[in-house]
Design an enzyme around this catalytic site. Structure first.
Site, PDB file in Angstrom:
ATOM      1  N   PRO A  36       1.839  12.729  13.790  1.00  0.00           N
ATOM      2  CA  PRO A  36       1.872  12.287  12.388  1.00  0.00           C
ATOM      3  C   PRO A  36       0.547  11.723  11.890  1.00  0.00           C
ATOM      4  O   PRO A  36       0.202  11.898  10.710  1.00  0.00           O
ATOM      5  CB  PRO A  36       2.985  11.227  12.364  1.00  0.00           C
ATOM      6  CG  PRO A  36       3.157  10.805  13.776  1.00  0.00           C
ATOM      7  CD  PRO A  36       2.831  11.998  14.606  1.00  0.00           C
ATOM      8  N   ASN A  37      -0.190  11.038  12.769  1.00  0.00           N
ATOM      9  CA  ASN A  37      -1.458  10.449  12.348  1.00  0.00           C
ATOM     10  C   ASN A  37      -2.642  11.385  12.598  1.00  0.00           C
ATOM     11  O   ASN A  37      -3.454  11.636  11.700  1.00  0.00           O
ATOM     12  CB  ASN A  37      -1.699   9.120  13.081  1.00  0.00           C
ATOM     13  CG  ASN A  37      -0.609   8.109  12.817  1.00  0.00           C
ATOM     14  OD1 ASN A  37       0.404   8.102  13.517  1.00  0.00           O
ATOM     15  ND2 ASN A  37      -0.789   7.267  11.814  1.00  0.00           N
ATOM     16  N   SER A  43       0.820  -1.212   0.000  1.00  0.00           N
ATOM     17  CA  SER A  43       0.000   0.000   0.000  1.00  0.00           C
ATOM     18  C   SER A  43       0.850   1.257   0.000  1.00  0.00           C
ATOM     19  O   SER A  43       0.334   2.358  -0.212  1.00  0.00           O
ATOM     20  CB  SER A  43      -0.897   0.028   1.241  1.00  0.00           C
ATOM     21  OG  SER A  43      -0.079   0.063   2.410  1.00  0.00           O
ATOM     22  N   GLY A  44       2.148   1.113   0.263  1.00  0.00           N
ATOM     23  CA  GLY A  44       3.002   2.279   0.410  1.00  0.00           C
ATOM     24  C   GLY A  44       2.851   2.950   1.759  1.00  0.00           C
ATOM     25  O   GLY A  44       3.209   4.115   1.928  1.00  0.00           O
ATOM     26  N   LYS A  85      38.233   4.627 -33.916  1.00  0.00           N
ATOM     27  CA  LYS A  85      36.850   4.143 -34.030  1.00  0.00           C
ATOM     28  C   LYS A  85      35.910   5.066 -33.249  1.00  0.00           C
ATOM     29  O   LYS A  85      36.186   5.453 -32.116  1.00  0.00           O
ATOM     30  CB  LYS A  85      36.743   2.718 -33.471  1.00  0.00           C
ATOM     31  CG  LYS A  85      35.461   2.000 -33.827  1.00  0.00           C
ATOM     32  CD  LYS A  85      35.562   0.524 -33.390  1.00  0.00           C
ATOM     33  CE  LYS A  85      34.413  -0.304 -33.915  1.00  0.00           C
ATOM     34  NZ  LYS A  85      33.128   0.122 -33.358  1.00  0.00           N
ATOM     35  N   ASN A 100      31.741   5.387 -32.250  1.00  0.00           N
ATOM     36  CA  ASN A 100      30.495   4.618 -32.230  1.00  0.00           C
ATOM     37  C   ASN A 100      29.267   5.520 -32.085  1.00  0.00           C
ATOM     38  O   ASN A 100      29.373   6.641 -31.575  1.00  0.00           O
ATOM     39  CB  ASN A 100      30.514   3.625 -31.066  1.00  0.00           C
ATOM     40  CG  ASN A 100      31.592   2.576 -31.213  1.00  0.00           C
ATOM     41  OD1 ASN A 100      31.963   2.225 -32.334  1.00  0.00           O
ATOM     42  ND2 ASN A 100      32.098   2.079 -30.102  1.00  0.00           N
ATOM     43  N   HIS A 129      12.850  -4.975 -45.654  1.00  0.00           N
ATOM     44  CA  HIS A 129      13.492  -6.260 -45.310  1.00  0.00           C
ATOM     45  C   HIS A 129      15.015  -6.121 -45.250  1.00  0.00           C
ATOM     46  O   HIS A 129      15.747  -7.095 -45.469  1.00  0.00           O
ATOM     47  CB  HIS A 129      13.125  -7.363 -46.307  1.00  0.00           C
ATOM     48  CG  HIS A 129      11.664  -7.597 -46.474  1.00  0.00           C
ATOM     49  ND1 HIS A 129      10.949  -8.460 -45.680  1.00  0.00           N
ATOM     50  CD2 HIS A 129      10.757  -7.041 -47.313  1.00  0.00           C
ATOM     51  CE1 HIS A 129       9.674  -8.456 -46.041  1.00  0.00           C
ATOM     52  NE2 HIS A 129       9.530  -7.589 -47.030  1.00  0.00           N
ATOM     53  N   GLU A 164      22.714   4.194 -29.188  1.00  0.00           N
ATOM     54  CA  GLU A 164      22.839   2.994 -28.359  1.00  0.00           C
ATOM     55  C   GLU A 164      22.268   3.212 -26.968  1.00  0.00           C
ATOM     56  O   GLU A 164      21.630   2.320 -26.390  1.00  0.00           O
ATOM     57  CB  GLU A 164      24.314   2.580 -28.276  1.00  0.00           C
ATOM     58  CG  GLU A 164      24.844   1.978 -29.572  1.00  0.00           C
ATOM     59  CD  GLU A 164      26.333   1.727 -29.528  1.00  0.00           C
ATOM     60  OE1 GLU A 164      26.978   2.071 -28.512  1.00  0.00           O
ATOM     61  OE2 GLU A 164      26.866   1.178 -30.519  1.00  0.00           O
ATOM     62  N   SER A 223      -5.718   8.252   4.287  1.00  0.00           N
ATOM     63  CA  SER A 223      -5.176   6.913   4.509  1.00  0.00           C
ATOM     64  C   SER A 223      -4.066   6.705   3.498  1.00  0.00           C
ATOM     65  O   SER A 223      -4.072   7.320   2.424  1.00  0.00           O
ATOM     66  CB  SER A 223      -6.264   5.849   4.304  1.00  0.00           C
ATOM     67  OG  SER A 223      -5.700   4.561   4.148  1.00  0.00           O
ATOM     68  N   SER A 224      -3.111   5.858   3.832  1.00  0.00           N
ATOM     69  CA  SER A 224      -2.097   5.508   2.829  1.00  0.00           C
ATOM     70  C   SER A 224      -2.760   5.018   1.549  1.00  0.00           C
ATOM     71  O   SER A 224      -2.251   5.220   0.444  1.00  0.00           O
ATOM     72  CB  SER A 224      -1.168   4.415   3.360  1.00  0.00           C
ATOM     73  OG  SER A 224      -0.492   4.836   4.517  1.00  0.00           O
ATOM     74  N   SER A 266      36.526   2.814 -28.954  1.00  0.00           N
ATOM     75  CA  SER A 266      37.137   1.524 -28.655  1.00  0.00           C
ATOM     76  C   SER A 266      38.378   1.716 -27.805  1.00  0.00           C
ATOM     77  O   SER A 266      39.122   2.684 -27.972  1.00  0.00           O
ATOM     78  CB  SER A 266      37.511   0.795 -29.950  1.00  0.00           C
ATOM     79  OG  SER A 266      38.218  -0.397 -29.675  1.00  0.00           O
TER      80      SER A 266
END
Length: 467
Positions: free
Chosen positions: A134-135, A103-104, A328, A330, A192, A335, A143-144, A322
């Site tokens: 807190p509550n 529920s988190g 080289k 890339n 193709h 990517e 509610s959560s 590389s």
């Protein structure tokens, strides 16, 4: 360390932590797994919810005005990112990972406790004093089970509207600019992975731009469902302990502050028992990922070589390619994009599975859904931005290479088929390929059409126009 107490008894909490007993139990129960909510939008959404809830609780005279003021200030600090280091459950600092109570609840209580303790300090009390509870105070009317799904939606909508859609639109605009720039570059089409009739390089870029635009439109269409918030359903969807009008007033405040049209869920049982809106949004994100994968892969192919590949376009050289082959370079950005797209596609599978696991009045996979949904939005935003700024904007066409390849493409004989018939055109193509000669020369030798008519039929630009 200091001693904190909750309904299960006492527990030791670090002195520097604004969180309390419930959060500390989550830290102990769910050690880091390397997964987090990838950014702070989720924490910001929690702070926003708590701030507006405190405001409405004050207006309804449920909570004392002094506590409301301190609570709002503390919650706004959370929303602004000033207390991110205090979010040790599923937050950006990995003290505990995302995967916890489904529920988190632990994430909600982390917010409740941090805000309560910070508000208490603002009122002159010691951390842990429960001057602001807190509550009873921070979580009043909530509610959560309705806060966490609402935070997921708020964070996702904000990230999509403010980050992802603008990034996609900019990428599409960049591709459209290249489509204009490269409109005169005639090249071989390919189906193709084999030679096909000619196209213009600009047409390929325009097609990619259209893909990106359509992706932006698809994710836009998912937003109305995400803009429904579960707030007001509290524990199981009935709204127990939430005063009449509470959720609507809180959501109105959230909408005003974010500028996004959030509204209360039409059916709270659907909003808390299912996560179909998140699943649908993830499906749109997956489609965007598929599009970006296709586009980035096409760019890799078209720039391949450069001496022994297709090499019809040149990409910006960003870094050595590389550790063993000098010189080289890339296609590192494409990517990176295809890898990000692959992760989003995997995230979608996890989100779908999470959405399927709603049991009766609650989905118990919400942390997983939150983590993957927000990561997907973030990954696609970064991927679109990288592809635009570090790749597409700097692409150059090699017109000479494109002309050389299309000149050797025997499939241009397709333009002759309506005039001389498929079988005769096929004979020309086979002879031209076998002898390595231009189609025009072979067709002229076979005397299938007068020279002027043959040249008109084999004019490459009209072939790219259709008709």
């Amino acid at each position: 360390m200091r001693s904190e107490r909750d309904s299960m008894g006492e527990i030791q909490v670090p002195d520097g932590g604004l969180w309390g007993a419930s959060t500390q139990r989550a830290v102990d129960n769910f050690p880091t797994d390397g997964a987090d909510l990838r950014g702070r939008r989720f924490i910001a959404a929690l702070g926003l919810i708590k701030s507006e809830a405190a405001r409405v609780n004050g207006e309804m005279e449920i909570i004392d005005a002094g506590i409301v003021g301190a609570t709002r200030r503390a919650a706004d600090e959370v929303a602004a990112g000033d207390l991110d280091e205090q979010f040790v459950v599923g937050g950006s600092n990995f003290v505990t990972g995302v995967f916890q109570s489904g529920s988190g609840t632990s994430m909600n209580m982390n917010a409740n406790e941090v805000i309560a303790n910070r508000a208490g300090v603002l009122l002159g009390a010691d951390v842990g004093s429960k001057r602001v509870h807190p509550n009873d105070h921070v979580n009043a009317g909530q509610s959560s089970n309705d806060v966490i799904p609402s935070a997921i939606h708020i964070a996702a909508v904000s990230a999509i509207r403010e980050d992802l859609i603008p990034a996609l639109d900019l990428l599409a605009a960049s591709m459209e600019a290249k489509a204009v720039e490269f409109d005169g570059v005639i090249k071989s089409g390919r189906t193709h992975l084999m030679d096909a009739t000619p196209v213009r390089l600009g047409q390929e870029f325009a097609g990619w731009a259209a893909q990106v635009h359509k992706g932006s439109e698809r994710i836009e269409r998912s937003l109305p469902d995400l803009e429904e918030l579960a707030l007001g359903g509290t524990a199981v969807g009935t709204g127990i302990n939430a005063p009449v009008g509470f959720a609507a007033a809180v959501i109105a405040g959230i909408s005003e502050r974010t500028g996004h049209p959030f509204r209360e869920a039409v059916d709270h049982f659907e909003a808390q028992g299912s996560k179909d809106a998140a699943v649908a949004a993830s499906g749109a994100l997956k489609t965007i990922a598929v599009s970006l994968f296709k586009i980035a892969n096409d760019i890799r192919w078209l720039s391949s070589g450069p001496n022994t590949g297709i090499a019809e376009i040149r990409l910006p050289a960003l870094q050595p390619g590389s550790s063993i082959m000098p010189g080289k370079v890339n296609p590192v950005i494409p990517e990176a994009v295809v890898q990000a797209a692959g992760q989003v596609i995997g995230n979608d599978a996890a989100i779908a599975w999470g959405g399927a696991n709603g049991n009766f009045e609650l989905n118990v996979m919400m942390p997983l859904i939150a983590r993957n949904l927000l990561e997907s939005i973030g990954l696609l935003t970064v991927a679109a931005d990288l592809l635009r700024t570090r790749c597409v904007d700097g692409i150059e066409a090699d017109e000479e290479r494109a002309a050389d390849l299309v000149g050797r493409n025997v499939i241009i004989v397709t333009a002759l088929a309506p005039l001389i018939g498929y079988d005769t055109a096929a004979q020309i193509a086979k002879k031209a390929f076998a002898e390595g000669r231009p189609v025009r020369d072979v067709a002229l030798e076979m005397d299938v059409l007068p020279e002027a008519e043959l040249d008109a039929a084999l004019d490459l630009y009209p072939m790219t126009e259709g008709g």
